[in-house]
Design a protein around this motif. Sequence first.
Motif, PDB file in Angstrom:
ATOM      1  N   UNK A   1      33.218  31.980  41.467  1.00 49.36           N
ATOM      2  CA  UNK A   1      33.422  33.404  41.607  1.00 49.36           C
ATOM      3  C   UNK A   1      32.625  34.140  40.552  1.00 49.36           C
ATOM      4  N   UNK A   2      32.191  35.304  40.915  1.00 49.30           N
ATOM      5  CA  UNK A   2      31.413  36.145  40.011  1.00 49.30           C
ATOM      6  C   UNK A   2      32.327  37.093  39.242  1.00 49.30           C
ATOM      7  N   UNK A   3      31.801  37.620  38.146  1.00 49.33           N
ATOM      8  CA  UNK A   3      32.506  38.628  37.363  1.00 49.33           C
ATOM      9  C   UNK A   3      31.814  39.967  37.620  1.00 49.33           C
ATOM     10  N   UNK A   4      32.627  40.999  37.821  1.00 49.08           N
ATOM     11  CA  UNK A   4      32.114  42.339  38.061  1.00 49.08           C
ATOM     12  C   UNK A   4      32.690  43.301  37.031  1.00 49.08           C
ATOM     13  N   UNK A   5      31.826  44.175  36.532  1.00 48.77           N
ATOM     14  CA  UNK A   5      32.254  45.268  35.662  1.00 48.77           C
ATOM     15  C   UNK A   5      32.447  46.489  36.549  1.00 48.77           C
ATOM     16  N   UNK A   6      33.633  47.048  36.477  1.00 51.85           N
ATOM     17  CA  UNK A   6      33.977  48.227  37.274  1.00 51.85           C
ATOM     18  C   UNK A   6      34.148  49.397  36.314  1.00 51.85           C
ATOM     19  N   UNK A   7      33.345  50.419  36.502  1.00 51.92           N
ATOM     20  CA  UNK A   7      33.413  51.608  35.658  1.00 51.92           C
ATOM     21  C   UNK A   7      34.009  52.745  36.482  1.00 51.92           C
ATOM     22  N   UNK A   8      35.151  53.255  36.041  1.00 54.65           N
ATOM     23  CA  UNK A   8      35.755  54.438  36.654  1.00 54.65           C
ATOM     24  C   UNK A   8      35.349  55.658  35.828  1.00 54.65           C
ATOM     25  N   UNK A  36      45.005  36.467  37.728  1.00 50.93           N
ATOM     26  CA  UNK A  36      43.676  36.007  37.336  1.00 50.93           C
ATOM     27  C   UNK A  36      42.524  36.776  37.960  1.00 50.93           C
ATOM     28  N   UNK A  37      42.826  37.844  38.694  1.00 56.05           N
ATOM     29  CA  UNK A  37      41.765  38.633  39.332  1.00 56.05           C
ATOM     30  C   UNK A  37      41.201  39.708  38.410  1.00 56.05           C
ATOM     31  N   UNK A  52      37.133  48.021  34.036  1.00 58.77           N
ATOM     32  CA  UNK A  52      37.952  46.933  34.550  1.00 58.77           C
ATOM     33  C   UNK A  52      37.005  45.771  34.829  1.00 58.77           C
ATOM     34  N   UNK A  53      37.282  44.628  34.242  1.00 65.01           N
ATOM     35  CA  UNK A  53      36.493  43.423  34.503  1.00 65.01           C
ATOM     36  C   UNK A  53      37.277  42.591  35.516  1.00 65.01           C
ATOM     37  N   UNK A  54      36.642  42.267  36.645  1.00 67.35           N
ATOM     38  CA  UNK A  54      37.340  41.538  37.706  1.00 67.35           C
ATOM     39  C   UNK A  54      36.529  40.329  38.161  1.00 67.35           C
TER      40      UNK A  54
END
Length: 94
Positions: A1-8, A36-37, A52-54
């Motif tokens: 699985x990849x890690x994504x940076x989510x910027x709000x 763990x998500x 949010x790092x997911x």
Amino acid sequence: MAIFAVHYAYGPMKAQRRDEHRPQHREWLGEEFRAGNVLSCGPYPDGSGALIMIRAESLDGAEAFLANDPFIAHEAVDGVRVVEWTQVFGPFDS
């Protein structure tokens, strides 16, 4: 699985909506962290937004996952940027 940076991105016009839905948003984040998500999350100190790092299988998967966030469902953010991120050093298991 990849890690994504989510910027709000937060603007003043939706502050009341965020205040109204923050308890559900934080409950959702906590549940997803325990599952763990969500790897890490928190607001920027200047009030301009949050990070949010997911984990997700793909960008589409990350966007589908975020659709369950009460802040997204209730249109409480002004902008969302989702980018895949590669950890070189850090705390997250690969």
